[in-house]
Motif scaffolding. Structure first.
Motif, PDB file in Angstrom:
ATOM      1  N   ARG A  38       0.717  -1.254  -0.047  1.00 29.96           N
ATOM      2  CA  ARG A  38      -0.031  -0.021   0.207  1.00 29.96           C
ATOM      3  C   ARG A  38       0.835   1.337   0.101  1.00 29.96           C
ATOM      4  NH1 ARG A  38      -0.825   2.327   5.388  1.00 29.96           N
ATOM      5  NH2 ARG A  38       0.011   1.037   7.079  1.00 29.96           N
ATOM      6  N   ARG A  39       2.064   1.073   0.257  1.00 29.91           N
ATOM      7  CA  ARG A  39       2.880   2.344   0.434  1.00 29.91           C
ATOM      8  C   ARG A  39       3.574   2.700  -1.109  1.00 29.91           C
ATOM      9  NH1 ARG A  39       1.319   4.423   4.787  1.00 29.91           N
ATOM     10  NH2 ARG A  39       1.694   3.411   6.536  1.00 29.91           N
ATOM     11  N   GLY A  40       3.311   1.942  -2.064  1.00 32.90           N
ATOM     12  CA  GLY A  40       3.680   2.103  -3.255  1.00 32.90           C
ATOM     13  C   GLY A  40       2.905   1.837  -4.459  1.00 32.90           C
ATOM     14  N   SER A  41       1.532   1.559  -4.047  1.00 28.91           N
ATOM     15  CA  SER A  41       0.610   1.254  -5.032  1.00 28.91           C
ATOM     16  C   SER A  41      -0.828   1.364  -4.570  1.00 28.91           C
ATOM     17  CB  SER A  41       0.685  -0.324  -5.606  1.00 28.91           C
ATOM     18  OG  SER A  41      -0.582  -0.624  -6.369  1.00 28.91           O
ATOM     19  N   THR A  42      -1.692   2.116  -5.363  1.00 31.09           N
ATOM     20  CA  THR A  42      -3.004   2.468  -4.832  1.00 31.09           C
ATOM     21  C   THR A  42      -3.829   1.091  -4.984  1.00 31.09           C
ATOM     22  OG1 THR A  42      -3.568   3.096  -7.122  1.00 31.09           O
ATOM     23  CG2 THR A  42      -3.220   4.726  -5.227  1.00 31.09           C
TER      24      THR A  42
END
Length: 402
Positions: free
Chosen positions: A92-96
């Protein structure tokens, strides 16, 4: 999209989050995600690490706050090499794709007047974080087999372009805020926000737990300087740092990623909200695992302050003094700035209702964080509060999560 919590969900929430009072739980506000328009993202090249579209959560203002805007950067650390960025791109820190599609708006984002009296009826936006460089990178990695987008700066611009026709273009008052890595993003983008708004708009900035010190660890190594330097180099951040700051630090312009080096160049009023014993900094700047790997002398102290030795407490007090020293020029010379530096062992205090404004919230000189920020933003009085040293403040909960 706004979703109000159901009775069943309320019971589940109270069961899973017993720290919430019943009154707080009745005022839970869940706000759905809005994806940045595909056309806007394509024009700007604004993509998360994995190439997914960035997103934000928007709750419309009303009444006297209908023309005022609060933009809140989400936090979540950084990635400073290809491996950590590849790993981050699958979370979740690099992709919606992996993010929660609804977010609870509490603390400074609450729409309840009793819980957030200054900003409850403003337009409130949570800007989701998916780049790994505090919304400041502008590059791309492509070796033919793997592709990573380092486009934090473009994500910031795309979100603003998305919000302008929703009323941001006519904002009368604005507050740019953020927590942790999002708090660092506040320092990087504070003045830039003004360029999108009317010339007579009031623009101010609040950084929560974003004043990361350029400090050595317990082994006398520049661990955090190395990490931040790698982030800046890998993700193409240097071109987006304040040019006045970088020109003053020609030997190492990457240092302008640190707030203490960039703060004096920011024109808009800034409020620095930080603990003098920030837990993230304690664990990752002062005592990173690499500096305590052999002896593990800090193993228990890091997660239970009561187990710290006198020597360890002295080290923590020295770190507090280093933070206050770094902030002193701002404290002494800024006529428009504000501060709330308490002595709690915590990290991020504006987004949680318990620390923002509650009956047992942390206080300095009998003021809560929400009251201090309100006095500063609306210029009711000078608001520069610095706490005494640990363990003097009984309002601090000092609960450090494992």
């Amino acid at each position: 999209m706004v979703l109000r919590i159901s009775e069943v969900a309320l019971v589940m929430l109270l069961t899973c989050a017993p720290w919430l009072t019943y009154a707080q739980s009745q005022h839970q506000l869940l706000v759905g995600m809005t994806m940045v328009k595909n056309t806007t993202a394509k024009v700007l090249g604004a993509y998360c690490l994995d190439g997914s579209l960035p997103g934000y959560h928007f709750h419309k203002g009303f009444g006297s706050g209908a023309s005022n805007w609060l933009l809140q950067f989400e936090g979540g650390g950084w990635c400073n090499d290809l491996k950590s960025c590849r790993d981050r791109a699958t979370t979740r820190r690099g992709s919606t794709r992996y993010m929660t599609k609804v977010e609870n708006f509490s603390g400074i984002l609450s729409n309840n007047e009793s819980l957030n009296p200054e900003f409850y009826n403003w337009n409130r936006v949570k800007l989701r974080y998916c780049d790994g460089a505090s919304f400041a990178g502008d590059s791309k990695y492509d070796d033919g087999t793997s592709l990573l987008y380092f486009r934090g700066q473009k994500i910031w611009q795309a979100m603003i372009h998305d919000l302008l026709p929703k009323g941001l273009a006519n904002a009368e008052k604005a507050l740019l805020s953020g927590c942790s890595a999002g708090g660092l993003a506040v320092f990087l983008h504070c003045d830039n926000l003004s360029k999108y708004l009317p010339k007579d708009a009031t623009v101010k900035c609040l950084s929560d737990a974003g004043f990361f010190l350029d400090a050595k660890d317990i082994a006398n190594r520049d661990t955090i300087r190395s990490v931040f330097g790698d982030v800046v180099t890998l993700q193409g951040v240097e071109q987006n740092l304040d040019p006045k700051c970088t020109s003053s630090l020609v030997d190492d312009p990457k240092l302008c990623f640190f707030p203490q080096h960039a703060l004096s160049y920011i024109k808009n009023p800034v409020f620095v909200l930080n603990t003098a014993y920030d837990v993230w900094q304690f664990h990752n700047i002062l005592v990173p695992s690499s500096a305590d790997r052999r002896q593990q002398e800090w193993k228990y102290c890091k997660y239970d302050i009561t187990t710290c030795t006198d020597s360890q407490i002295d080290t923590l007090q020295d770190y507090r003094q280093e933070m206050l020293k770094a902030l002193y020029p701002f404290y002494k010379h800024s006529t428009s700035g504000g501060m709330f530096i308490n002595s709690c062992f915590a990290h991020c205090q504006s987004e949680s209702q318990g620390t923002w404004l509650d009956v047992d919230s942390p206080r300095v000189r009998k003021q809560t964080i929400a009251e201090a920020v309100g006095d500063w933003y609306f210029e009711r009085k000078e608001s520069k509060l610095v706490d005494c040293a640990y363990p003097c403040n009984p309002s601090c909960k000092n609960i450090i999560p494992a």
